[in-house]
Design a protein around this motif. Structure first.
Motif, PDB file in Angstrom:
ATOM      1  N   GLU A   1       0.826  -1.204   0.000  1.00 24.72           N
ATOM      2  CA  GLU A   1       0.000   0.000   0.000  1.00 24.72           C
ATOM      3  C   GLU A   1       0.864   1.259   0.000  1.00 24.72           C
ATOM      4  OE1 GLU A   1      -2.773  -0.100   3.191  1.00 24.72           O
ATOM      5  OE2 GLU A   1      -3.760  -1.938   2.506  1.00 24.72           O
ATOM      6  N   GLY A   2       0.479   2.197  -0.858  1.00 24.27           N
ATOM      7  CA  GLY A   2       1.175   3.468  -0.930  1.00 24.27           C
ATOM      8  C   GLY A   2       2.545   3.402  -1.576  1.00 24.27           C
ATOM      9  N   ARG A   3       2.796   2.334  -2.319  1.00 21.10           N
ATOM     10  CA  ARG A   3       4.107   2.173  -2.958  1.00 21.10           C
ATOM     11  C   ARG A   3       3.950   2.138  -4.472  1.00 21.10           C
ATOM     12  NH1 ARG A   3       8.183   3.530   0.495  1.00 21.10           N
ATOM     13  NH2 ARG A   3       7.692   2.716   2.570  1.00 21.10           N
ATOM     14  N   GLY A   4       4.922   2.738  -5.157  1.00 16.28           N
ATOM     15  CA  GLY A   4       4.918   2.774  -6.606  1.00 16.28           C
ATOM     16  C   GLY A   4       6.109   2.046  -7.196  1.00 16.28           C
ATOM     17  N   HIS A   5       6.473   2.440  -8.394  1.00 10.97           N
ATOM     18  CA  HIS A   5       7.561   1.796  -9.139  1.00 10.97           C
ATOM     19  C   HIS A   5       8.876   2.467  -8.753  1.00 10.97           C
ATOM     20  CE1 HIS A   5       7.871  -1.193 -12.403  1.00 10.97           C
ATOM     21  NE2 HIS A   5       8.970  -0.557 -12.758  1.00 10.97           N
ATOM     22  N   THR A   6       9.366   2.152  -7.576  1.00 10.90           N
ATOM     23  CA  THR A   6      10.483   2.877  -6.992  1.00 10.90           C
ATOM     24  C   THR A   6      11.622   1.939  -6.606  1.00 10.90           C
ATOM     25  OG1 THR A   6       9.670   2.649  -4.719  1.00 10.90           O
ATOM     26  CG2 THR A   6       8.826   4.514  -6.012  1.00 10.90           C
ATOM     27  N   MET A   7      12.680   2.522  -6.036  1.00  9.41           N
ATOM     28  CA  MET A   7      13.821   1.759  -5.535  1.00  9.41           C
ATOM     29  C   MET A   7      13.716   1.524  -4.030  1.00  9.41           C
ATOM     30  SD  MET A   7      15.474   1.009  -8.169  1.00  9.41           S
ATOM     31  CE  MET A   7      15.627   1.532  -9.873  1.00  9.41           C
ATOM     32  N   TRP A   8      12.520   1.626  -3.489  1.00  5.99           N
ATOM     33  CA  TRP A   8      12.298   1.336  -2.069  1.00  5.99           C
ATOM     34  C   TRP A   8      12.923  -0.015  -1.731  1.00  5.99           C
ATOM     35  CZ3 TRP A   8       7.790  -1.899  -0.283  1.00  5.99           C
ATOM     36  CH2 TRP A   8       7.718  -1.969   1.125  1.00  5.99           C
ATOM     37  N   GLU A   9      13.737  -0.043  -0.670  1.00  8.61           N
ATOM     38  CA  GLU A   9      14.458  -1.276  -0.359  1.00  8.61           C
ATOM     39  C   GLU A   9      13.536  -2.425   0.036  1.00  8.61           C
ATOM     40  OE1 GLU A   9      15.691  -0.740   4.366  1.00  8.61           O
ATOM     41  OE2 GLU A   9      17.187  -0.412   2.788  1.00  8.61           O
ATOM     42  N   GLY A  10      12.314  -2.091   0.445  1.00  4.86           N
ATOM     43  CA  GLY A  10      11.365  -3.138   0.794  1.00  4.86           C
ATOM     44  C   GLY A  10      11.026  -4.057  -0.367  1.00  4.86           C
ATOM     45  N   TRP A  11      11.145  -3.536  -1.589  1.00  4.38           N
ATOM     46  CA  TRP A  11      10.903  -4.391  -2.753  1.00  4.38           C
ATOM     47  C   TRP A  11      11.940  -5.510  -2.845  1.00  4.38           C
ATOM     48  CZ3 TRP A  11       6.305  -3.693  -4.143  1.00  4.38           C
ATOM     49  CH2 TRP A  11       5.737  -2.440  -4.404  1.00  4.38           C
ATOM     50  N   PHE A  12      13.162  -5.168  -2.495  1.00  8.39           N
ATOM     51  CA  PHE A  12      14.294  -6.050  -2.759  1.00  8.39           C
ATOM     52  C   PHE A  12      14.806  -6.771  -1.517  1.00  8.39           C
ATOM     53  CE2 PHE A  12      14.286  -2.232  -5.407  1.00  8.39           C
ATOM     54  CZ  PHE A  12      13.946  -2.812  -6.625  1.00  8.39           C
ATOM     55  N   GLN A  13      14.219  -6.454  -0.372  1.00  8.55           N
ATOM     56  CA  GLN A  13      14.589  -7.137   0.865  1.00  8.55           C
ATOM     57  C   GLN A  13      13.331  -7.695   1.519  1.00  8.55           C
ATOM     58  OE1 GLN A  13      17.336  -4.956   3.387  1.00  8.55           O
ATOM     59  NE2 GLN A  13      18.381  -4.059   1.634  1.00  8.55           N
ATOM     60  N   ASN A  14      12.587  -8.432   0.699  1.00 10.87           N
ATOM     61  CA  ASN A  14      11.325  -9.004   1.137  1.00 10.87           C
ATOM     62  C   ASN A  14      11.539 -10.470   1.487  1.00 10.87           C
ATOM     63  OD1 ASN A  14       8.728 -10.584   0.559  1.00 10.87           O
ATOM     64  ND2 ASN A  14       7.978  -8.471   0.638  1.00 10.87           N
ATOM     65  N   GLN A  15      11.466 -10.751   2.778  1.00 15.77           N
ATOM     66  CA  GLN A  15      11.769 -12.107   3.227  1.00 15.77           C
ATOM     67  C   GLN A  15      10.775 -13.125   2.701  1.00 15.77           C
ATOM     68  OE1 GLN A  15      14.691 -12.715   5.192  1.00 15.77           O
ATOM     69  NE2 GLN A  15      14.230 -14.765   4.403  1.00 15.77           N
ATOM     70  N   GLU A  16       9.507 -12.735   2.589  1.00 14.92           N
ATOM     71  CA  GLU A  16       8.501 -13.677   2.105  1.00 14.92           C
ATOM     72  C   GLU A  16       8.792 -14.103   0.669  1.00 14.92           C
ATOM     73  OE1 GLU A  16       3.621 -14.262   1.864  1.00 14.92           O
ATOM     74  OE2 GLU A  16       4.463 -12.244   2.106  1.00 14.92           O
ATOM     75  N   LEU A  17       9.162 -13.156  -0.176  1.00 18.89           N
ATOM     76  CA  LEU A  17       9.494 -13.478  -1.559  1.00 18.89           C
ATOM     77  C   LEU A  17      10.721 -14.384  -1.619  1.00 18.89           C
ATOM     78  CD1 LEU A  17       9.467 -11.154  -4.632  1.00 18.89           C
ATOM     79  CD2 LEU A  17      11.514 -12.470  -4.141  1.00 18.89           C
ATOM     80  N   VAL A  18      11.745 -14.040  -0.855  1.00 17.48           N
ATOM     81  CA  VAL A  18      12.977 -14.839  -0.839  1.00 17.48           C
ATOM     82  C   VAL A  18      12.695 -16.254  -0.336  1.00 17.48           C
ATOM     83  CG1 VAL A  18      15.208 -15.100   0.317  1.00 17.48           C
ATOM     84  CG2 VAL A  18      14.579 -12.908  -0.711  1.00 17.48           C
TER      85      VAL A  18
END
Length: 274
Positions: free
Chosen positions: A243-260
């Motif tokens: 929520e409230g996130r776009g197409h950005t370099m927010w580190e949460g996109w790339f340090q998501n434990q669930e995805l990993v």
């Protein structure tokens, strides 16, 4: 006029060696800056990479993650945390630069060449986990739907799954070597959102992480449509919306434990025939 007597001998030698290499048809080894140290090699004129974990069992196929897009600066420093997590679990990472293919048939052919090289010659497992970031979704999904039995799982970080949404048919038409009007008529042949049935039949697990205010790759035209259609087809998929996130370099996109964890669990899952 240049006075060659004033040129240092070392420079003359370097120029001579360069000319000799050119005359013999030698080409320089491909280079690519990677977020983690790995092998860079040429594949049918395309630059590819393979990052191996420290301990590789030569007697067993190595599980691997197939990352896209491998174009420009990607994969970049943002992927380092994920890549290190995969490597720590004995999982390799690979990719190949097909340029701005937008998932076109030529790019898919190169992807198949990479798959054969890694599986037949470099000891990689027969079913990689696909990891699509942004426009990498077009590239990986269009290969995956044509090779569903060769896919262990698919994970996506705001991935594109709709050509009409991004980059748009006018821009994509150049990559597909046809007018935009013709591409629109043939869209179902090339659009991931319209090609999901083979993946659903193979029960390939999918996990997407997408923002609800993404203006570049809108959620409602990409991951949401893919999720709803995949579920209707009986395919297993999880869609997490930031929520409230776009197409950005927010580190949460790339340090998501669930995805990993999703990728690791499927990459290491035992299957018959490996």
């Amino acid at each position: 006029m240049t006075n060659f007597q004033t040129i240092p001998a070392s420079i003359v030698l370097l120029l001579s060696l360069s000319l000799a290499s050119w005359a013999l048809g030698d080409t320089p080894a491909p280079t690519r800056k990677l977020p983690v140290e790995g092998q860079v090699f040429s594949l049918d004129g395309h630059t590819a990479f393979l990052i191996l974990p420290e301990d590789v069992d030569d007697e067993e196929p190595t599980p691997w993650v197939w990352y896209a897009p491998t174009v420009g600066r990607y994969p970049a420093k943002e992927e380092k945390w994920m890549f290190e997590k995969f490597l720590a679990e004995g999982i390799a990472i690979a990719g190949v630069d097909v340029g701005e293919s937008h998932g076109n048939p030529k790019g898919r052919e190169v992807y198949s060449a990479l798959y054969r090289e890694l599986v037949d010659n470099r000891g990689m497992a027969k079913q990689p986990c696909l990891l699509a970031r942004s426009r990498g979704g077009l590239m990986l999904y269009n290969w995956a739907v044509e090779n569903p039995k060769s896919v262990r799982c698919i994970a996506g970080i705001y991935p594109v799954s709709n050509l009409a949404s991004y980059p748009g048919l006018k821009k994509a038409s150049a990559a597909y070597d046809m007018p935009a009007e013709q591409l629109a008529k043939e869209l179902e042949k090339h659009n991931p959102n319209d090609r999901l049935a083979p993946l659903a039949k193979a029960k390939v697990p999918i996990f997407h992480y997408h923002g609800d205010i993404d203006k570049v790759v809108p959620l409602e035209k990409n991951s949401q449509v893919l999720h709803d259609r995949y579920k209707q087809l009986g395919g297993p998929m999880t869609l997490r919306v930031a929520e409230g996130r776009g197409h950005t370099m927010w580190e949460g996109w790339f340090q998501n434990q669930e995805l990993v964890d999703f990728v690791i669990s499927h990459a290491k899952r035992e299957t018959s025939g490996e």
